[in-house]
Scaffold this active site. Sequence first.
Site, PDB file in Angstrom:
ATOM      1  N   LYS A   1      51.133 101.413   5.586  1.00 34.72           N
ATOM      2  CA  LYS A   1      51.495 100.144   6.220  1.00 34.72           C
ATOM      3  C   LYS A   1      52.942  99.739   5.951  1.00 34.72           C
ATOM      4  O   LYS A   1      53.634  99.243   6.843  1.00 34.72           O
ATOM      5  CB  LYS A   1      50.543  99.039   5.752  1.00 34.72           C
TER       6      LYS A   1
ATOM      7  N   GLU B   1      35.599 104.155  16.518  1.00 38.50           N
ATOM      8  CA  GLU B   1      36.720 105.097  16.476  1.00 38.50           C
ATOM      9  C   GLU B   1      36.342 106.507  16.927  1.00 38.50           C
ATOM     10  O   GLU B   1      37.178 107.254  17.435  1.00 38.50           O
ATOM     11  CB  GLU B   1      37.338 105.143  15.084  1.00 38.50           C
TER      12      GLU B   1
ATOM     13  N   MET C   1      16.359 120.196  22.980  1.00 40.92           N
ATOM     14  CA  MET C   1      16.683 121.527  22.478  1.00 40.92           C
ATOM     15  C   MET C   1      15.998 121.775  21.125  1.00 40.92           C
ATOM     16  O   MET C   1      15.532 122.879  20.844  1.00 40.92           O
ATOM     17  CB  MET C   1      18.204 121.703  22.356  1.00 40.92           C
TER      18      MET C   1
ATOM     19  N   PHE D   1      41.637  98.547  -0.957  1.00 41.38           N
ATOM     20  CA  PHE D   1      40.725  98.174   0.120  1.00 41.38           C
ATOM     21  C   PHE D   1      41.015  99.022   1.362  1.00 41.38           C
ATOM     22  O   PHE D   1      42.160  99.170   1.772  1.00 41.38           O
ATOM     23  CB  PHE D   1      40.881  96.690   0.451  1.00 41.38           C
ATOM     24  N   GLN D   2      39.968  99.567   1.943  1.00 39.66           N
ATOM     25  CA  GLN D   2      40.067 100.442   3.121  1.00 39.66           C
ATOM     26  C   GLN D   2      41.008 101.620   2.890  1.00 39.66           C
ATOM     27  O   GLN D   2      41.737 102.030   3.785  1.00 39.66           O
ATOM     28  CB  GLN D   2      40.455  99.643   4.371  1.00 39.66           C
TER      29      GLN D   2
END
Lengths: 564, 155
Positions: free
Chosen positions: A162, A50, A477, A112-113
């Site tokens: 949802k 993502e 760097m 969940f999630q």
Amino acid sequence: MELTGADIFVRALQDEGVEFLFGYPGGAVLHIYDALYRQDKVNHILVRHEQAATHAADGYARSTGKPGVVLVTSGPGATNAVTGIATAYMDSIPMVVFTGQVPTHLIGNDAFQEADNIGITRPCVKHNFLVKDVTKLAETIKKAFYVATTGRPGPVVVDIPKDITAQKAEYHYPDKISIRSYNPVHIGHPGQVKRALSMMLDAKRPILYTGGGVILGNAAESLTALARALNFPVTNTLMGLGGYPATDPQFVGMLGMHGTYEANMAMHHCDVLIAVGARFDDRVTGNIEKFCPYAKIVHIDIDPASISKNVKVDIPIVGCVDNVLKAMLVELGNSTAQTDAGALKDWWQQIEEWRSRDCLKFDRDSDKIKPQYVIETLYKITHGDAFVTSDVGQHQMWAAQFYLFDKPRRWINSGGLGTMGFGLPAAMGVQFAHPDATVACITGEGSIQMCIQELSTCLQYSLPIKVINLNNGYLGMVRQWQEFFYQKRYAMSYMESLPDFVKLAESYGHVGMQITRPADVEGALIEAMKLKDRLVFMDFLTDPEENVYPMIPAGGGQNEMILI
Amino acid sequence: MENEAGALSRVAGLFSARGYNIESLTVAPTEDSSLSRMTLVTSGTDEIIEQITKQLNKLIDVVRLMDMTEGPHIEREMMLIKVRAQGEHRNELKRVSDIFRGRIIDVTDQSYTIEMTGAGDKLDAFVQALEPGLIIEVVRTGVSGIGRGDRSLKL
């Protein structure tokens, strides 16, 4: 007719004219994915992580000026997107990120999630919305695009539970929307414009210091016209490169920590500083106590909070930079006053003397590949016309110094947040927006490994990106700072067990090349560019000891550079 | 500001993210149910206050903002204070409370609960005036502010 929330979502994106939706499916957004499956106007691009979805949308936005659009699932989908959202936020990139959420009745249940997407993203978005009512979904999406793309742009998150995507409502997408507490200023105050111009005309040692606002505000043309009409030197910030043609003699290069000697010296000695769409970042100013000690400052910015935040300015002008610069041009046309040609001649003479110091020189006879030479050669063979994305570190600075950008929106990098892993997914977004253009991702062996999985996405969509991996074996760097400031104690800046990048690229179905000798650099780049429809991963083994010069050490003033 | 979930946390988050100080904060809905009114007390140099003002104005939930201290205004805060009130202290506490125009709103044989409103410094002064050992509990609402005369914060 009533539509489900999922269909409303898709219709709204279509009506908003969204071409590409970068995303990754998951439980909370399955209704939406089903609705996407049943249409063919919005192209969903499946990434591999993502974070890459947000960077790709970001690259798309930076190279087109249109908002980037992202869809991720709840919980880890959203948290993975946070780095990309924060990256876009720091560089004021218009982006709308849709995050899935657990059903309304489960919010707060540690479902969940489940993650508190609104809470997690709050400090790194321009605004965010939780949709709790399907009848408000279309309007909320409109608001999100409106807020993301107007005023000082930025990312907006819309969190959609949802159950909302399953419920039904009448679809109506508003043409226009207004928010009572959100009214960005467009036109600069005419009195301030007049005062600023008169100060500029009186200047003996002026300089235009211009930033990302010129790119985002599509003001490159007006800036160029004004700078030429006044014969003032122009320096760009890292974010502002391409806002003024880099090959123009009035351009003195990038300023700041790794800016040119002439740009930083001109800043230090100027008597009138005109800041345009720039925000006096610490990497630009160096030690703020020593910043531009002789200057009166004009600051043009769309965001009033950027003005006098770090440096007190004398004439603030709030407005779209393009409008303000155009108003200045009109005012200049009407004005009988003129610039002090004699003083400007002396000033230019001084600047040319600084320029003759040739601060970007590097060893051209080395038997090791110098990273600067790779970028210089890339510039030469792409005729300065490629879209160049970068990751973060030494290679980013060399790209900024050695690839001369004459046009805006060609240089795509994470300047504010400094996000390693940005370059490759951003290049994907650029390539989707410009399928026929040459897109080069300048990276290093550290950064590229942070989003290397996107090589798979590049194969799925046949994106012929040219990856220029400046592989010096070190987190360069970090190593440079450790060399300068930690007596060469190279703590964790050396990576053992690097992959064989050629085989890695090949295993992802791409072309891999390894280049070890300076004499092979140009030929390899030419060969890679000929492979127009293939991604080519070019692993350049470069001098591990090379440093980025000039450098203003932390705490230094702009006239206190380390030069080679 | 908009009377919406999350508006308060945007303000609080802004202050913590940018390292600004919140001394007190009160918020409640107004006669217009779509709006809440927040009074926030903060401190800093003129430059910091200017930045706070600008940053707050950038929040989309902030509809209008007014720096009360730029003009004449009234500040009020309410305090509920429970004190140990036994023996000779009972009369003394009543007297001090009266001087500060407090009201005793709950009494037991061991304690008084006093309600007091006023500017923050008056409430501070009352707390100072009490023997420290007598204070059981202090609850303060934080300051609410309103402009004097015609000065008002209205849409």
